[in-house]
Scaffold this motif. Structure first.
Motif, short mmCIF file in Angstrom:
data_model
loop_
_atom_site.label_atom_id
_atom_site.label_comp_id
_atom_site.label_asym_id
_atom_site.label_seq_id
_atom_site.Cartn_x
_atom_site.Cartn_y
_atom_site.Cartn_z
N UNK A 88 0.87 -1.19 0.00
CA UNK A 88 0.00 0.00 0.00
C UNK A 88 0.90 1.24 0.00
N UNK A 89 0.39 2.39 -0.43
CA UNK A 89 1.20 3.61 -0.37
C UNK A 89 1.64 3.91 1.06
N UNK A 90 2.90 4.21 1.23
CA UNK A 90 3.46 4.54 2.54
C UNK A 90 4.13 5.90 2.44
N UNK A 91 3.62 6.85 3.22
CA UNK A 91 4.10 8.23 3.20
C UNK A 91 4.59 8.59 4.59
N UNK A 92 5.76 9.20 4.66
CA UNK A 92 6.32 9.58 5.96
C UNK A 92 6.67 11.07 5.96
N UNK A 93 6.33 11.73 7.07
CA UNK A 93 6.68 13.15 7.23
C UNK A 93 7.46 13.30 8.53
N UNK A 94 8.66 13.86 8.44
CA UNK A 94 9.47 14.12 9.63
C UNK A 94 9.10 15.51 10.11
N UNK A 95 8.41 15.56 11.25
CA UNK A 95 7.83 16.82 11.73
C UNK A 95 8.71 17.52 12.76
N UNK A 96 9.71 16.81 13.28
CA UNK A 96 10.62 17.41 14.27
C UNK A 96 11.98 16.75 14.17
N UNK A 97 12.24 15.83 15.11
CA UNK A 97 13.48 15.06 15.08
C UNK A 97 13.26 13.72 14.40
N UNK A 98 14.17 13.35 13.54
CA UNK A 98 14.19 12.00 12.98
C UNK A 98 15.47 11.35 13.44
N UNK A 99 15.41 10.66 14.56
CA UNK A 99 16.63 10.16 15.17
C UNK A 99 16.89 8.69 14.97
N UNK A 100 17.96 8.36 14.28
CA UNK A 100 18.53 7.02 14.20
C UNK A 100 17.52 5.98 13.68
N UNK A 101 17.75 4.70 14.05
CA UNK A 101 16.87 3.62 13.59
C UNK A 101 15.45 3.78 14.08
N UNK A 102 15.28 4.50 15.18
CA UNK A 102 13.93 4.75 15.69
C UNK A 102 13.08 5.52 14.70
N UNK A 103 13.71 6.34 13.87
CA UNK A 103 12.99 7.08 12.82
C UNK A 103 12.90 6.26 11.54
N UNK A 104 14.00 5.58 11.18
CA UNK A 104 14.03 4.79 9.94
C UNK A 104 12.94 3.72 9.96
N UNK A 105 12.65 3.17 11.14
CA UNK A 105 11.64 2.12 11.27
C UNK A 105 10.24 2.61 10.90
N UNK A 106 10.04 3.93 10.84
CA UNK A 106 8.76 4.51 10.44
C UNK A 106 8.86 5.19 9.08
N UNK A 107 10.08 5.50 8.64
CA UNK A 107 10.26 6.37 7.48
C UNK A 107 10.83 5.67 6.26
N UNK A 108 10.79 4.34 6.22
CA UNK A 108 11.22 3.62 5.02
C UNK A 108 10.02 3.58 4.07
N UNK A 109 9.77 4.72 3.45
CA UNK A 109 8.50 4.95 2.76
C UNK A 109 8.67 5.24 1.28
N UNK A 110 7.55 5.17 0.55
CA UNK A 110 7.55 5.55 -0.86
C UNK A 110 7.89 7.02 -1.05
N UNK A 111 7.37 7.84 -0.15
CA UNK A 111 7.64 9.27 -0.18
C UNK A 111 8.01 9.73 1.22
N UNK A 112 9.13 10.43 1.33
CA UNK A 112 9.57 10.95 2.62
C UNK A 112 9.68 12.47 2.50
N UNK A 113 8.97 13.17 3.37
CA UNK A 113 9.03 14.64 3.38
C UNK A 113 9.52 15.10 4.74
N UNK A 114 10.14 16.28 4.74
CA UNK A 114 10.60 16.88 6.00
C UNK A 114 10.14 18.32 6.08
#
Length: 319
Positions: A189-215
């Protein structure tokens, strides 16, 4: 308003303007409109100068600003019919991760995000946005549900990193992060991730391995915090400014390097100054990214995601 260290001159000017207005409220015959307006203009010009060319360390400070909109604020403002789905069906419900079914512009979606909390009580309850293994396993469960019912997944990333405590390690923190990253790569399914503040380490990558990543313009995304990097490399956390420059953690650097797909503009002074405007910009970007991915077949979405991450490093510094 909470002022950052580099905003102290601005705090003085805005404070003087407010003092004048407070005096005028107490003395009805006092006219301070002209003086207050002059101070307002001076403050506005200074704000533009301060935020025109923020260095990486100052961007870190802005990204961590306590008044920035958090995950819950975005969910409340942008999504309707939000229904919380709690727990990992294994150990517990991690309050650092929130998620559930919702509608975005009347389209059914699954929204998942990291919530830092807005005051002392909620920050402790949310563990300052640092998820434990059960938080990542909850995210995996929600992504499975989204895949089963063909719902787009939207993730909102705001974490200094995964929680490094003893209990988290005992329950398989690194395995949970790896499984969550793997699940991001697998769902059709489409997976979209937006980094709204801090994107720290693997803790962020685990949510942000997406089709589209915005910051957001003043958010950060990095393998480690500047303080952590400085402590490891130089045994001196006070060299965090130097580390921030070297890490290439700003949205502008990461866009050049091909790590993210788009930068979402923030109001002058950061998202914390005009929260509604910042939230609206994020909503507009999410809508555009969903439109880009609509109609794609599940196999194409998975391939697109894998190809995107395999291609990282092909542009920018390594080009």
């Amino acid at each position: 308003m909470n002022y950052l260290e580099f905003e102290k001159p601005l705090a003085e000017i805005e404070g003087k303007a407010e003092e004048l207005r407070a005096l005028a409220r107490k003395n009805e015959g006092m006219d301070v409109a002209k003086e207050a307006s002059a101070l307002d203009k001076k403050a506005s010009d200074l704000l533009k100068d301060l935020y025109k060319n923020l260095d990486p360390w100052r961007k870190c400070q802005v990204a961590r600003h306590p008044d920035r909109p958090h995950c819950k604020d975005y969910i409340d403002a942008l999504f309707t019919e939000y229904t919380t789905l709690a727990g990992d069906r294994n150990f517990a419900d991690d309050h650092a991760v929130m998620g559930g079914l919702a509608r975005f512009n009347d389209q059914p979606v699954m929204v998942i995000g990291q919530e830092k909390g807005s005051d002392t009580k909620t920050r402790i309850e949310r563990n300052f946005g640092m998820a434990r293994p059960e938080g990542y396993r909850k995210a995996i469960r929600l992504m499975d549900v989204a895949h089963r019912f063909q719902l787009p997944v939207i993730t909102l990333v705001d974490t200094p990193g995964a929680y490094p405590g003893k209990g988290a390690e005992e329950r398989g923190q690194s395995e949970a992060i790896a499984r969550s990253t793997q699940k991001c790569l697998e769902i059709g399914v489409p997976l979209i991730s937006v980094i709204i503040g801090e994107g720290g380490s693997g803790g962020a990558v685990a949510f942000a391995t997406a089709n589209r990543v915005a910051m957001l313009e003043h958010s950060i995304y990095s393998v480690i915090t500047p303080e952590g990097c400085a402590s490891i490399l130089w045994k001196d956390a006070e060299r965090m400014r130097e580390a921030a420059n070297a890490l290439r953690l700003t949205a502008q650097d990461l866009h050049k390097l091909g790590v993210i797909d788009r930068i979402i503009d923030e109001p002058f002074g950061g998202a914390q100054r005009k929260r509604g405007e910042a939230i609206e910009s994020v909503g507009k970007a999410i809508g555009e990214m969903l439109k880009e991915l609509s109609g794609k077949k599940p196999a194409d979405l998975v391939k697109d995601r894998r190809d995107k991450f395999l291609a990282m490093g092909a542009k920018g510094l390594a080009a």
